[in-house]
Scaffold this active site. Structure first.
Site, mmCIF file in Angstrom:
data_model
loop_
_atom_site.group_PDB
_atom_site.id
_atom_site.type_symbol
_atom_site.label_atom_id
_atom_site.label_comp_id
_atom_site.label_asym_id
_atom_site.label_seq_id
_atom_site.Cartn_x
_atom_site.Cartn_y
_atom_site.Cartn_z
ATOM 1 N N HIS B 96 6.098 -5.264 9.283
ATOM 2 C CA HIS B 96 6.915 -6.080 8.272
ATOM 3 C C HIS B 96 7.086 -7.458 8.867
ATOM 4 O O HIS B 96 6.928 -7.428 9.990
ATOM 5 C CB HIS B 96 8.181 -5.377 8.013
ATOM 6 N N GLU B 144 3.088 -10.111 1.371
ATOM 7 C CA GLU B 144 4.272 -10.749 1.302
ATOM 8 C C GLU B 144 4.001 -12.157 2.080
ATOM 9 O O GLU B 144 4.321 -12.212 3.296
ATOM 10 C CB GLU B 144 5.201 -9.922 2.088
#
Lengths: 228, 228, 228, 228
Positions: B96, B144
């Site tokens: 992430h 992302e």
């Protein structure tokens, strides 16, 4: 404009005593002679503090061993790509097995290095990682199974499929990337074997830097690189 | 045997107060209702300490937010993939943007997670990195752009080309990988837009967890996912 | 309000298979019996995913193995001190030799943990570092020479001066800090020896968790702790 | 044998463009003139690649910005303390706020640096951390509240108690450590104020390196240091 050499023998001085300070200078002098005699490109990756002095000799391409994914600014203690360029380096290793880097940072470094017209050599540890590295579009990638580094057991013998798979995956993902291999290379034959597996050069360290006669071994390597 | 869901709405609880402890439980209860009503798979990624309690409900797939590239042994303070599995997680986020991982470790984690029949969702920050991640053969990847995370500006509007390029590069490198996208998604329309760009789901966090009415927004998301 | 126990036997489950999931539960049940029988405080540091289940038993103090220096927010994959508290932990290890922490972050974690009324146990590797840790005002410090961890050679025998120097330096710098010691402790006598050197308890891992009869060894430890 | 200077003005070049390559050389030339004229010791901490060239001038003490806790060997990309010494550095910053280091590694670096007769300057961010750093027995410590770095608001004005508490705690824990302070120092008066609070010098960066007239400001600093 940037030159990409093949075949390439890239010598990583690590932080070996035998590759620090005055000894780095001796290694460079020997490497110059071998390169002159054989016309094989020998590039050197000394420590940061020795880059400028080796680069000033003006003869062999000098690489940094690592640079950080930063721009000029407040980054005390980090290695600015622009600084290694201003010291005379023409490229850098990225993600060596002893200095692994985050995926997003490899991408950032490869891009920054390209903006500065520096050459990137991204190190990888297996064929999947080679495929991933190829997608980031470095100039070179160097496949080195970490378990063989420093062993004297050449990857071309112990795990030839890691090399051929890396070459194949790189061809599929990004055929412009030049593949080197490393780990356990100590003889001219190992270099020849590496090229026969489809690579275009080798990344070596202890095999040269800690050899009793670095110039003799380096000459063997260069001859091994031209006998394919 | 592992199930791979599409479309998938994967909700990252981060370390938000609104997603910790009892509040994590409330979020899970609401998500279950929406999933039941809409038949869209909603997966949840709570903090480590909340995994078991949410997994015991037996209804929605529970992910860890991160696991470390380790085997059982002497790794005090690290997150063992086997431990999150034994607590009931069926998969994990990897890399992430708030918890970037070294390239070699993403490879090691994806492989370890696969051995344990857990699902991997590797996060990426641009299309080159998506191509690299695809080469590592995870189950999902989630693109992302970090600069949009938490902004409320959906990636599908601000940078649609990052999403479509990620989908394209992933198709080239490894067409089996399912692509999600995230960052700035706050409305059902954003989910629809993400699917229209070629993704098969979304990774969301504040858009749900910090919403005034998480269940209402989640319902919109699920409806957005089925209206394509 | 926080309780500080002496003598304390603190059992670190690391990421051992023998200390994960159901096996963590068995270890906890055994430890409860020994603690009941001997009236010695036995605290347990399981993995994050097992904290809540062990804490819910309500009997022994449960510690996290590590927490990150963060506040609630966007920290995917990190360990929020508030989350381990909400799961029922009453304290945390900090800076274990397998999870070393930056100096400024140890300070930040000790302060945050104190705000949350959690107990901090800062691990150290030599007497100078013990002095430094004491200056940060944790509740406990645990001196563990890393070269002895997991060896079965008790620090109290192999390097008693590291323990006595740590006790002395801590007295000078901050006499309120309670000193534990660890590394290589496998027998009741080792615990007795540790207390005789001026510590008020032990930090143990494999000596208990990987023992053939953890309950038998734990009983020996507890008896060793009361025979001083 | 090592010299310890007081008062000391230590200028950190960070990775500023204004402190890289030829510009580092200009800064050094100017600093030499100011030091000659005022008889105040001005030390310089350039980037690794500029250490040798600045050290060869033979005039001012040159520091590294960071070194790694390693011995000679296989540590590609790391900074070997012996290498910065062989390039002519006489000391190193340790644990700068932009390059925080693990507690155990600060201890290891301070000890290694001492073996090499290099000077250590350990940076700290508050008074507790100053006390901890003092216990590790560095030559100097430099207290710099990170929130003030680069602001132009001098620590001596904004948070004088952090400086005086650091001096006091250092006196208690280890009176041999010389205390510097930094952050926000841009004028000669700020240097004077820092010395009046009990420090024996300053650590500065942008205040000099990014000044329009670095030599003029440096002269002010040196005069400020002698007017106490």
């Amino acid at each position: 404009m940037k030159t990409l050499w093949t075949p390439l023998i890239l010598v990583n001085f690590k932080t070996y005593t035998e590759g620090t300070g005055e000894k780095a200078l001796r290694l460079a002098e020997n490497a110059e002679k071998v390169s002159d005699k054989t016309d094989v490109c020998i590039a050197l990756a000394p420590q940061y503090t020795d880059i400028r002095r080796l680069a000033q000799r003006g003869s062999l391409p000098i690489f940094a061993q690592h640079v950080d994914p930063i721009q000029a600014g407040s980054f005390t203690g980090y290695v600015l790509p622009d600084a290694v360029k201003s010291a005379g380096a023409i490229g850098t290793l990225v993600n060596h097995s002893e200095r692994r880097v985050k995926l997003a940072d490899i991408d950032a470094v490869v891009k920054r290095v390209r903006q500065l017209d520096l050459v990137s050599v991204v190190c990888t540890n297996n064929s999947h990682v080679s495929g991933a590295a190829a997608a980031l579009n470095p100039d070179y990638l160097a496949i080195e199974p970490p378990e063989l580094i420093g062993t004297g057991i050449p990857v071309s013998k112990a795990k030839p499929e890691i090399v051929t798979d890396s070459v194949k995956l790189t061809q599929n993902v990004n055929p412009e990337v030049i593949v080197l291999c490393g780990a356990g290379i100590t003889k001219g034959d190992d270099v020849t074997a590496a090229l026969k597996l489809g690579t275009q050069g080798v990344l070596v360290a202890s095999g040269i830097v800690k050899a009793k006669n670095p110039d003799k071994v380096l000459l063997e390597f260069a001859e091994g690189a031209t006998s394919v």
